[in-house]
Design a protein around this motif. Sequence first.
Motif, PDB file in Angstrom:
ATOM      1  N   ASP A 223     -32.275 -16.842  37.956  1.00  0.00           N
ATOM      2  CA  ASP A 223     -32.345 -15.402  38.495  1.00  0.00           C
ATOM      3  C   ASP A 223     -33.712 -15.337  39.139  1.00  0.00           C
ATOM      4  O   ASP A 223     -34.106 -14.465  40.232  1.00  0.00           O
ATOM      5  CB  ASP A 223     -32.456 -14.287  37.360  1.00  0.00           C
ATOM      6  CG  ASP A 223     -30.685 -14.147  37.217  1.00  0.00           C
ATOM      7  OD1 ASP A 223     -30.039 -14.469  38.009  1.00  0.00           O
ATOM      8  OD2 ASP A 223     -30.549 -13.494  35.887  1.00  0.00           O
TER       9      ASP A 223
ATOM     10  N   ASN B 293     -32.652   0.216  31.293  1.00  0.00           N
ATOM     11  CA  ASN B 293     -32.296  -0.499  29.884  1.00  0.00           C
ATOM     12  C   ASN B 293     -31.128   0.378  29.600  1.00  0.00           C
ATOM     13  O   ASN B 293     -30.192   0.024  28.911  1.00  0.00           O
ATOM     14  CB  ASN B 293     -33.164  -0.626  29.041  1.00  0.00           C
ATOM     15  CG  ASN B 293     -34.388  -1.730  29.527  1.00  0.00           C
ATOM     16  OD1 ASN B 293     -34.366  -2.781  29.619  1.00  0.00           O
ATOM     17  ND2 ASN B 293     -35.508  -0.816  30.176  1.00  0.00           N
TER      18      ASN B 293
ATOM     19  N   TYR C 138     -27.835   0.255  31.395  1.00  0.00           N
ATOM     20  CA  TYR C 138     -26.744  -1.324  31.276  1.00  0.00           C
ATOM     21  C   TYR C 138     -26.555  -1.347  29.760  1.00  0.00           C
ATOM     22  O   TYR C 138     -25.462  -1.801  29.567  1.00  0.00           O
ATOM     23  CB  TYR C 138     -28.020  -2.280  31.425  1.00  0.00           C
ATOM     24  CG  TYR C 138     -28.040  -2.413  32.936  1.00  0.00           C
ATOM     25  CD1 TYR C 138     -27.117  -3.463  33.735  1.00  0.00           C
ATOM     26  CD2 TYR C 138     -28.949  -1.866  34.054  1.00  0.00           C
ATOM     27  CE1 TYR C 138     -26.899  -3.493  35.248  1.00  0.00           C
ATOM     28  CE2 TYR C 138     -29.042  -1.840  35.011  1.00  0.00           C
ATOM     29  CZ  TYR C 138     -27.958  -2.689  35.740  1.00  0.00           C
ATOM     30  OH  TYR C 138     -28.124  -2.806  37.337  1.00  0.00           O
TER      31      TYR C 138
ATOM     32  N   TYR D 193     -24.620   0.347  36.019  1.00  0.00           N
ATOM     33  CA  TYR D 193     -25.488  -0.395  36.725  1.00  0.00           C
ATOM     34  C   TYR D 193     -26.165   0.132  37.723  1.00  0.00           C
ATOM     35  O   TYR D 193     -25.729   1.414  37.954  1.00  0.00           O
ATOM     36  CB  TYR D 193     -24.432  -1.520  37.327  1.00  0.00           C
ATOM     37  CG  TYR D 193     -23.466  -0.891  38.352  1.00  0.00           C
ATOM     38  CD1 TYR D 193     -23.501  -1.196  39.476  1.00  0.00           C
ATOM     39  CD2 TYR D 193     -22.395  -0.312  37.870  1.00  0.00           C
ATOM     40  CE1 TYR D 193     -22.963  -0.682  40.653  1.00  0.00           C
ATOM     41  CE2 TYR D 193     -21.239   0.021  38.902  1.00  0.00           C
ATOM     42  CZ  TYR D 193     -21.545   0.043  40.422  1.00  0.00           C
ATOM     43  OH  TYR D 193     -20.571   0.448  40.805  1.00  0.00           O
TER      44      TYR D 193
ATOM     45  N   GLU E 113     -23.137  -6.538  42.433  1.00  0.00           N
ATOM     46  CA  GLU E 113     -23.270  -7.746  42.615  1.00  0.00           C
ATOM     47  C   GLU E 113     -23.866  -8.280  43.907  1.00  0.00           C
ATOM     48  O   GLU E 113     -24.610  -9.222  44.293  1.00  0.00           O
ATOM     49  CB  GLU E 113     -22.638  -8.623  41.769  1.00  0.00           C
ATOM     50  CG  GLU E 113     -22.352  -8.782  40.105  1.00  0.00           C
ATOM     51  CD  GLU E 113     -21.460  -9.842  39.627  1.00  0.00           C
ATOM     52  OE1 GLU E 113     -21.019 -10.768  40.257  1.00  0.00           O
ATOM     53  OE2 GLU E 113     -21.129  -9.572  38.596  1.00  0.00           O
TER      54      GLU E 113
ATOM     55  N   LYS F  57     -24.887  -2.973  22.657  1.00  0.00           N
ATOM     56  CA  LYS F  57     -25.547  -3.759  23.545  1.00  0.00           C
ATOM     57  C   LYS F  57     -27.085  -3.432  23.482  1.00  0.00           C
ATOM     58  O   LYS F  57     -27.347  -2.518  23.280  1.00  0.00           O
ATOM     59  CB  LYS F  57     -25.204  -3.527  24.875  1.00  0.00           C
ATOM     60  CG  LYS F  57     -23.614  -4.113  25.361  1.00  0.00           C
ATOM     61  CD  LYS F  57     -23.315  -3.956  26.844  1.00  0.00           C
ATOM     62  CE  LYS F  57     -24.322  -4.731  27.642  1.00  0.00           C
ATOM     63  NZ  LYS F  57     -23.898  -6.205  27.603  1.00  0.00           N
TER      64      LYS F  57
ATOM     65  N   VAL G 157     -30.000  -4.428  25.817  1.00  0.00           N
ATOM     66  CA  VAL G 157     -30.058  -5.236  27.180  1.00  0.00           C
ATOM     67  C   VAL G 157     -31.575  -4.888  27.324  1.00  0.00           C
ATOM     68  O   VAL G 157     -31.997  -4.115  27.251  1.00  0.00           O
ATOM     69  CB  VAL G 157     -29.446  -4.710  28.260  1.00  0.00           C
ATOM     70  CG1 VAL G 157     -29.936  -5.147  29.618  1.00  0.00           C
ATOM     71  CG2 VAL G 157     -27.890  -4.829  27.996  1.00  0.00           C
TER      72      VAL G 157
ATOM     73  N   ILE H 255     -33.890  -5.516  31.053  1.00  0.00           N
ATOM     74  CA  ILE H 255     -34.054  -5.738  32.349  1.00  0.00           C
ATOM     75  C   ILE H 255     -35.451  -6.615  32.170  1.00  0.00           C
ATOM     76  O   ILE H 255     -36.196  -6.381  31.740  1.00  0.00           O
ATOM     77  CB  ILE H 255     -34.234  -4.450  32.928  1.00  0.00           C
ATOM     78  CG1 ILE H 255     -33.378  -3.237  32.776  1.00  0.00           C
ATOM     79  CG2 ILE H 255     -34.483  -4.851  34.481  1.00  0.00           C
ATOM     80  CD1 ILE H 255     -31.752  -3.772  33.136  1.00  0.00           C
TER      81      ILE H 255
ATOM     82  N   ASP I 208     -30.407 -11.037  25.762  1.00  0.00           N
ATOM     83  CA  ASP I 208     -29.429 -10.483  26.879  1.00  0.00           C
ATOM     84  C   ASP I 208     -30.185  -9.689  27.836  1.00  0.00           C
ATOM     85  O   ASP I 208     -30.673  -8.502  27.750  1.00  0.00           O
ATOM     86  CB  ASP I 208     -28.527  -9.084  26.094  1.00  0.00           C
ATOM     87  CG  ASP I 208     -27.169  -8.713  26.861  1.00  0.00           C
ATOM     88  OD1 ASP I 208     -27.217  -9.101  27.967  1.00  0.00           O
ATOM     89  OD2 ASP I 208     -26.586  -7.774  26.336  1.00  0.00           O
TER      90      ASP I 208
ATOM     91  N   VAL J 237     -30.696  -8.588  31.911  1.00  0.00           N
ATOM     92  CA  VAL J 237     -30.191  -8.252  33.331  1.00  0.00           C
ATOM     93  C   VAL J 237     -31.472  -8.363  34.228  1.00  0.00           C
ATOM     94  O   VAL J 237     -32.282  -7.787  33.865  1.00  0.00           O
ATOM     95  CB  VAL J 237     -29.603  -6.912  33.149  1.00  0.00           C
ATOM     96  CG1 VAL J 237     -29.047  -6.776  34.671  1.00  0.00           C
ATOM     97  CG2 VAL J 237     -28.425  -6.983  32.273  1.00  0.00           C
TER      98      VAL J 237
END
Length: 446
Positions: free
Chosen positions: A151, A228, A231, A236, A240, A324, A326, A328, A396, A398
């Motif tokens: 990424d 955060n 997600y 989102y 994508e 979750k 997450v 970022i 985890d 993103v």
Amino acid sequence: MKVKSWTALALSACMAASLAACGGSGAGESGTKGAGETKEAGESTGESDAKSDASGAELSVTIWDNNQEPGIKEILADFTKETGIQTKISVVKWNEYWTMLEAGAQGGSLPDVFWMHSNESERYMSNDMLLDLTDKIKESDKIKVENYPEDIWGLYTYKDHYYAVPKDIDTIALWYNKKLFDEAGLAYPTADWTWDDLTEAAKKLTKPDGSQYGLALKMDNNQAGYYNLVYDKGGYIINEDKTRSGWDDPKTIEGMNILAGWLKDGVIPSAQTQTENGEDVLLQSGKAAMALQGSWMVAAYRDNEYTAENCDIVELPKDAVTGKRVSIYNGLGWAAAKNGKHTEEAWKLIEYLGSEEAQRKQAELGITMSAYKGTSDAWAKSAKFNLQAYLNMMDDMVIRPYSKSTVTWETADNEIITKVYTGELTMEEACKKMAEQMNEKLAEEK
């Protein structure tokens, strides 16, 4: 240089002051924006016993974070000893950095080597301002693409060509003031906390007279803050293929309503207070008991007497429903000017800075987490804080939402979200407005 395209996009640089640096937002964050006074002239890192450099080059190196400067200077000195190539480092505040690069790009006087950020990378790559490193990377025995997060490479790739080498990686964690928790008789946060647990603690840590808040979270703190939440709830910010905003998705709004609840309960400071005092200032002065912060802030808090004595770190809370947790994440890149006078020497420096040796030393010196896989364990031992929490947040991740026009739609988002803080909009109204403006800008990218 693509003059027409560059001019059309020039306004976005002028708005960059309100946007994220290495990772998060919040113009008051010293580590994020490269705090301290701008250096008018850089300091040479050359050593008298360095090998002779036949080219006689002295590379200008420009960054925006004063907290990272001492460690980077040490690594630059190592480079000079190995190659004989002199370097001169300058620190320019985040608020001025992109204005400086904009002027340099238009005037043909970019620094030899400098930091690039995901907010601005495509603008510089697509306008042919950065040195194409593709063939150099292919031939390098130090830089192998597979040794860095895919990424992060994606942030600095344009039409299958590489224009920067990953410098670092950042994640988000929760900072808390042990002293304030002790005074309130509350147990410290743990990795088992949910966002509900944080909310309840924040209420108990907030004083009615406004002298202390349970949590600090600025209006423009997206990467280290509300992204955060979004997600974690399964929402989102951008899809994508980067054609549509997710701000109006019900799960996104659900995540943002956690922030709305904090505002309603008064556990975070007003927009005015946080405009005058960033999250870092509030935490360092004991005015905020907790703050969501990126790993790039560690050096600032390590070197601050109050936070070094009273604060520590734990993983972000998780969502009670989705489970979750997450983070970022983002990462800077080392880039070079395409039309620089010393492009071969600039590449040698970038190759060295991205090497396992230099990346490991970056971690050991506590500069920041390194992009080279397997080198950040040493960083966790570079300060007395629980830095392992940041490494655990890599479970985890993103990548920070971005597109060609990140600067413009994020600037508009910040203005809209501020109206939630001031009570002019509900969170749902704000999310729908952010989706509308963002979709308009994404349509213009085609």
